[in-house]
Design a protein around this motif. Structure first.
Motif, PDB file in Angstrom:
ATOM      1  N   ASP A 143       0.810  -1.206   0.000  1.00  0.00           N
ATOM      2  CA  ASP A 143       0.000   0.000   0.000  1.00  0.00           C
ATOM      3  C   ASP A 143       0.849   1.265   0.000  1.00  0.00           C
ATOM      4  O   ASP A 143       1.627   1.486   0.922  1.00  0.00           O
ATOM      5  N   HIS A 144       0.711   2.062  -1.045  1.00  0.00           N
ATOM      6  CA  HIS A 144       1.317   3.374  -1.208  1.00  0.00           C
ATOM      7  C   HIS A 144       2.796   3.416  -0.817  1.00  0.00           C
ATOM      8  O   HIS A 144       3.172   4.032   0.175  1.00  0.00           O
ATOM      9  N   PRO A 145       3.628   2.755  -1.601  1.00  0.00           N
ATOM     10  CA  PRO A 145       5.066   2.825  -1.325  1.00  0.00           C
ATOM     11  C   PRO A 145       5.595   4.232  -1.548  1.00  0.00           C
ATOM     12  O   PRO A 145       5.092   4.972  -2.382  1.00  0.00           O
ATOM     13  N   LYS A 146       6.602   4.595  -0.808  1.00  0.00           N
ATOM     14  CA  LYS A 146       7.247   5.907  -0.951  1.00  0.00           C
ATOM     15  C   LYS A 146       8.379   5.777  -1.968  1.00  0.00           C
ATOM     16  O   LYS A 146       9.255   4.926  -1.811  1.00  0.00           O
ATOM     17  N   ALA A 201      -1.606   9.839  -9.427  1.00  0.00           N
ATOM     18  CA  ALA A 201      -0.557  10.718  -9.949  1.00  0.00           C
ATOM     19  C   ALA A 201       0.804  10.037 -10.014  1.00  0.00           C
ATOM     20  O   ALA A 201       1.673  10.445 -10.775  1.00  0.00           O
ATOM     21  N   GLU A 202       1.016   8.985  -9.218  1.00  0.00           N
ATOM     22  CA  GLU A 202       2.304   8.285  -9.198  1.00  0.00           C
ATOM     23  C   GLU A 202       2.293   6.984  -9.998  1.00  0.00           C
ATOM     24  O   GLU A 202       3.311   6.307 -10.096  1.00  0.00           O
ATOM     25  N   GLY A 236       2.263   6.247 -13.157  1.00  0.00           N
ATOM     26  CA  GLY A 236       3.213   6.190 -14.279  1.00  0.00           C
ATOM     27  C   GLY A 236       4.628   5.907 -13.811  1.00  0.00           C
ATOM     28  O   GLY A 236       5.342   5.100 -14.407  1.00  0.00           O
ATOM     29  N   TYR A 237       5.036   6.567 -12.739  1.00  0.00           N
ATOM     30  CA  TYR A 237       6.372   6.343 -12.176  1.00  0.00           C
ATOM     31  C   TYR A 237       6.549   4.879 -11.789  1.00  0.00           C
ATOM     32  O   TYR A 237       7.529   4.239 -12.169  1.00  0.00           O
ATOM     33  N   TRP A 238       5.587   4.356 -11.016  1.00  0.00           N
ATOM     34  CA  TRP A 238       5.709   2.982 -10.527  1.00  0.00           C
ATOM     35  C   TRP A 238       5.585   1.959 -11.654  1.00  0.00           C
ATOM     36  O   TRP A 238       6.288   0.955 -11.664  1.00  0.00           O
ATOM     37  N   SER A 239       4.715   2.223 -12.618  1.00  0.00           N
ATOM     38  CA  SER A 239       4.578   1.298 -13.754  1.00  0.00           C
ATOM     39  C   SER A 239       5.885   1.209 -14.526  1.00  0.00           C
ATOM     40  O   SER A 239       6.322   0.121 -14.922  1.00  0.00           O
ATOM     41  N   GLY A 240       6.531   2.350 -14.735  1.00  0.00           N
ATOM     42  CA  GLY A 240       7.812   2.359 -15.441  1.00  0.00           C
ATOM     43  C   GLY A 240       8.894   1.620 -14.676  1.00  0.00           C
ATOM     44  O   GLY A 240       9.669   0.845 -15.253  1.00  0.00           O
ATOM     45  N   LEU A 241       8.951   1.842 -13.378  1.00  0.00           N
ATOM     46  CA  LEU A 241       9.954   1.172 -12.547  1.00  0.00           C
ATOM     47  C   LEU A 241       9.745  -0.342 -12.565  1.00  0.00           C
ATOM     48  O   LEU A 241      10.689  -1.108 -12.749  1.00  0.00           O
ATOM     49  N   SER A 293       4.991 -15.236 -11.834  1.00  0.00           N
ATOM     50  CA  SER A 293       5.017 -14.045 -10.989  1.00  0.00           C
ATOM     51  C   SER A 293       4.649 -12.835 -11.847  1.00  0.00           C
ATOM     52  O   SER A 293       5.087 -12.732 -12.994  1.00  0.00           O
ATOM     53  N   HIS A 294       3.846 -11.927 -11.272  1.00  0.00           N
ATOM     54  CA  HIS A 294       3.373 -10.758 -12.027  1.00  0.00           C
ATOM     55  C   HIS A 294       3.331  -9.526 -11.143  1.00  0.00           C
ATOM     56  O   HIS A 294       3.021  -9.616  -9.956  1.00  0.00           O
ATOM     57  N   TRP A 295       3.616  -8.367 -11.758  1.00  0.00           N
ATOM     58  CA  TRP A 295       3.483  -7.060 -11.108  1.00  0.00           C
ATOM     59  C   TRP A 295       2.175  -6.439 -11.525  1.00  0.00           C
ATOM     60  O   TRP A 295       1.742  -6.599 -12.666  1.00  0.00           O
ATOM     61  N   HIS A 296       1.571  -5.684 -10.624  1.00  0.00           N
ATOM     62  CA  HIS A 296       0.420  -4.848 -10.951  1.00  0.00           C
ATOM     63  C   HIS A 296       0.599  -3.522 -10.232  1.00  0.00           C
ATOM     64  O   HIS A 296       0.956  -3.500  -9.065  1.00  0.00           O
ATOM     65  N   VAL A 297       0.370  -2.440 -10.929  1.00  0.00           N
ATOM     66  CA  VAL A 297       0.359  -1.111 -10.319  1.00  0.00           C
ATOM     67  C   VAL A 297      -1.060  -0.593 -10.472  1.00  0.00           C
ATOM     68  O   VAL A 297      -1.544  -0.432 -11.590  1.00  0.00           O
ATOM     69  N   LEU A 298      -1.723  -0.381  -9.334  1.00  0.00           N
ATOM     70  CA  LEU A 298      -3.126   0.050  -9.371  1.00  0.00           C
ATOM     71  C   LEU A 298      -3.310   1.331  -8.565  1.00  0.00           C
ATOM     72  O   LEU A 298      -2.870   1.409  -7.421  1.00  0.00           O
ATOM     73  N   PRO A 299      -3.945   2.334  -9.182  1.00  0.00           N
ATOM     74  CA  PRO A 299      -4.237   3.557  -8.425  1.00  0.00           C
ATOM     75  C   PRO A 299      -5.350   3.312  -7.399  1.00  0.00           C
ATOM     76  O   PRO A 299      -6.144   2.429  -7.546  1.00  0.00           O
TER      77      PRO A 299
END
Length: 118
Positions: A53-56, A93-94, A96-101, A112-118
Motif C-alpha cells: 500500500d502506497h510505497p514511498k 498521480a504516481e 506512471g512512475y511505478w509502472s515504469g519502474l 510471478s506478475h506485477w500490478h500497479v493500481l491507483p
C-alpha cells in the motif's frame, strides 16, 4: 465483501481463474510486513496476492522491489501456490512512475506478475 474481492481479482488483476477457485478467497497471514506488505490474499489455494500500500518512491528502490518480488516468490513456493501477483497500490498521480519502474524489473519466472493500481 466477497464479491468485492472477486471483482478485484477478476477486473483489477485480470485473473482468468476458474470460478471454483474464486469461491474461496481469504486473507493470508504474510510474514513480510517489514517490507511494507499490507495485505495478502489466498485465492483458492492457487493464487497468492500480496498488496503493498502506497510505497514511498524514496524508500522503495528497484533493488528493494526486486528483493520483495523474490521473497514473495519464495513464499508462494513454500506455501504451495501456483501463481504470485504483487500489487502496488499507489496514488493515481504516481502510477506512471511505478509502472515504469516495475516494467524495468525482471520477473523471477512466468508465474510471478506485477500490478500497479491507483
Amino acid at each position: 465483501m466477497k464479491q468485492d474481492l472477486v471483482d478485484f481479482v477478476r477486473e483489477g488483476l485480470g485473473c482468468r481463474c476458474p470460478q471454483e477457485i474464486l469461491e474461496s478467497i481469504r486473507l493470508q497471514p504474510i510474514p513480510l510486513e517489514s517490507m511494507g506488505i499490507s495485505l495478502g490474499l489466498d485465492v483458492g489455494g492457487r493464487l497468492l496476492v500480496l498488496i503493498l500500500d502506497h510505497p514511498k518512491p524514496d524508500a522503495l528502490t528497484g533493488d528493494r522491489l526486486s528483493s520483495l518480488l523474490d521473497r514473495g516468490r519464495r513464499l508462494r513456493d513454500e506455501r504451495g501456490f501456483h501463481r504470485l501477483r504483487l500489487v502496488l497500490a499507489v496514488p493515481e498521480a504516481e502510477s506512471g512512475y511505478w509502472s515504469g519502474l516495475c516494467a524495468d524489473l525482471p520477473l523471477p519466472d512466468e508465474r510471478s506478475h506485477w500490478h500497479v493500481l491507483p
